[in-house]
Scaffold this motif. Structure first.
Motif, PDB file in Angstrom:
ATOM      1  N   ALA A 130      -3.073  14.411  -2.208  1.00 41.31           N
ATOM      2  CA  ALA A 130      -3.159  13.124  -1.512  1.00 41.31           C
ATOM      3  C   ALA A 130      -2.907  11.972  -2.472  1.00 41.31           C
TER       4      ALA A 130
ATOM      5  N   SER B  48       0.844  -1.186   0.000  1.00 40.84           N
ATOM      6  CA  SER B  48       0.000   0.000   0.000  1.00 40.84           C
ATOM      7  C   SER B  48       0.884   1.242   0.000  1.00 40.84           C
ATOM      8  N   TYR B  49       0.324   2.339  -0.483  1.00 39.91           N
ATOM      9  CA  TYR B  49       1.033   3.614  -0.471  1.00 39.91           C
ATOM     10  C   TYR B  49       0.046   4.712  -0.082  1.00 39.91           C
ATOM     11  N   ARG B  50       0.574   5.762   0.567  1.00 36.17           N
ATOM     12  CA  ARG B  50      -0.321   6.807   1.067  1.00 36.17           C
ATOM     13  C   ARG B  50       0.462   8.107   1.275  1.00 36.17           C
ATOM     14  N   ARG B  51      -0.182   9.213   0.892  1.00 37.09           N
ATOM     15  CA  ARG B  51       0.351  10.537   1.199  1.00 37.09           C
ATOM     16  C   ARG B  51      -0.819  11.386   1.687  1.00 37.09           C
TER      17      ARG B  51
ATOM     18  N   SER C 228      -3.299   7.533  -2.389  1.00 33.39           N
ATOM     19  CA  SER C 228      -3.760   6.389  -1.616  1.00 33.39           C
ATOM     20  C   SER C 228      -4.066   5.239  -2.564  1.00 33.39           C
TER      21      SER C 228
ATOM     22  N   GLU D 211      -3.372   0.529  -3.182  1.00 31.21           N
ATOM     23  CA  GLU D 211      -2.670  -0.695  -2.829  1.00 31.21           C
ATOM     24  C   GLU D 211      -2.657  -1.625  -4.026  1.00 31.21           C
TER      25      GLU D 211
END
Length: 281
Positions: free
Chosen positions: A118, A107-110, A120, A122
């Motif tokens: 933003a 997963s990745y997220r900012r 988001s 996975e």
């Protein structure tokens, strides 16, 4: 019948033109709004293990080789999962590699507070690449195209970090296409890529995890059909050029490599001259 006047013909022409344009726009809008969302495939792939039959006659050699880094150079992602988290300061993206419901995921997220916006999402991971002696990464696919993660696990530092060349990127890197020539030295039986893209395959990109016996001994079909009495390639009996080619197909690195037209490392078979496929500088 009264012939249409010039004014009538002009009106009729404009009407037909507007009608044609309206119909065209209707189909265009329908095509845009019905465009399929890119398909993300869950990790349900299996891998062959044809070398197990070799153990019936060569058990000691087989058992020893199965413990080597070459034999363990790739496989199903969940079987070689190294969970972890990594925050990349330059891009302000948080990555996480984890297991969920028996499958491997990234997963990745900012956060939305970041002025770049933003992020988001996975991805299910299907294969691992690398024995973890030096490091490891993972492959995933979207619409039958295969990509590497933007992060790697580095064994000596015991940490997840950005893939080479991405340490200073201020944004999340674009997906890294999986090149079949790179796969060749980590897996067995690389499949032909499609004409649409080098990282696109009809199904899975390779059939066997790790470097199998066929990488050095070639196709064992005749050998097995004759219960071990049939011919099989033995690099020790090759001429020096072909013997060295069997090793340096993966253990030769240069500043640059040029592939012969229409050739790929995936086409190399023991007994070939590597220079007929690629030239290294």
């Amino acid at each position: 019948m009264i012939a249409p006047t010039l004014r009538h013909r002009s009106f009729l022409g404009r009407f037909l033109a507007y009608a044609t344009l309206s119909i065209a726009m209707l189909y265009l809008c329908k095509a845009i709004h019905s465009h399929p969302t890119p398909k993300v495939f869950a990790a349900e792939t299996t891998l062959d293990h044809p070398d197990a039959i070799c153990a019936s006659c060569h058990k000691e050699i087989y058992d020893h080789y199965e413990r080597t880094q070459m034999a363990r150079g790739s496989g199903l992602a969940v079987d070689g999962l190294i969970p972890g988290n990594y925050h990349h300061p330059r891009s302000n993206v948080d990555y996480s590699v984890f297991e969920r419901d028996g499958s491997a995921w990234m997963s990745y997220r900012r956060p939305a507070t970041d002025p770049r916006g933003a992020l988001s999402g996975e991805q299910p991971l299907q294969y691992f690449i690398g024995s973890a002696a030096q490091g490891r990464t993972y492959l995933y696919q979207v619409n039958h195209q295969w990509f590497e993660l933007p992060i790697n696990f580095y064994t000596q530092r015991n940490t997840w970090e950005m893939a080479p060349a991405f340490a200073d990127t201020p944004r999340m890197p674009a997906p890294l296409p999986t090149d079949p020539n790179c796969l060749h030295c980590h897996v067995t039986s690389v499949q032909p890529s499609q004409v649409t893209a080098r990282n696109a395959y009809a199904s899975q990109p390779f059939l066997q995890g790790g470097i199998g016996c066929s990488a050095c001994h070639g196709d064992p079909a005749q050998h097995l059909a004759q219960r071990g009495r049939g011919p099989i390639a033995n690099p020790a009996h090759f001429a020096p050029l072909q013997r060295d080619s069997a090793c340096i197909q993966c253990h030769l690195e240069g500043e640059a490599v040029v592939y012969r037209p229409g050739r790929s490392l995936a086409q190399f078979v023991p007994g070939d001259n590597l220079a007929d496929i690629a030239v290294y500088f």
